[in-house]
Design an enzyme around this catalytic site. Structure first.
Site: not given
Length: 171
Positions: A14, A87
């Protein structure tokens, strides 16, 4: 082809998890060892090579694809790559690892708890999401799919950066 094996370390997690800090520390350690290395940072990509992309699923997938191609090119030229980007989708990360080559790409999951990431909030993104200025924040309004079997699992809230670097280099 380089005479030594080059590696890509793909740091995922995150916003605020510590990916960029860890990537820079890893790159410094590699440079101190006289190893060629390049950090491929998601924020830096978005300010240049990927500035044409948004934050919808297709744009995020394309950003990951571009980072993977960049890492593959770096590795082919004898340069280690340290990719630091959220990602969020497992499918795109898997495709990136396959493109780079699973034998040379190590997926590192920076699993710092969301609450800690929100407290850190280095770019003010969580605050913007909270007040409705940001509508596709990963971990808040947009899903993050954790890796099922990363090469390494780290929490920068409990692991010092220097120790994390040593753990990464040991895999």
């Amino acid at each position: 082809m380089p005479s030594h094996t080059t590696t890509t370390w793909w740091l995922t997690g995150l916003s605020g998890a510590g990916k960029t800090t860890l990537a820079q520390a890893l790159a410094k350690e590699l440079r101190d060892r006289a190893e060629a290395v390049c950090v491929v940072d998601g924020d830096e990509l978005r300010s240049g090579l990927s500035q044409d992309l948004g934050f919808d699923s297709a744009s995020r997938a394309e950003n990951v694809r571009r980072a993977a191609h960049m890492a593959r090119i770096l590795n082919a030229n004898g340069i280690h790559a340290v990719v630091a980007m959220i990602s969020p989708a497992a499918k795109e990360r898997d495709a990136a690892l396959a493109l780079i080559g699973k034998e040379r790409c190590k997926e590192i999951y920076i699993n710092t708890p969301l609450e800690i990431c929100m407290l850190r909030d280095p770019k003010g993104l969580y605050k913007r999401a909270e007040i409705g200025q940001l509508t596709q924040m990963t971990g808040v309004q947009s899903a993050y799919e954790p890796p099922l079997s990363p090469a390494l699992h780290l929490d920068t809230n409990v692991t010092e950066i220097s120790q994390a670097v040593l753990q990464i280099l040991a895999i």
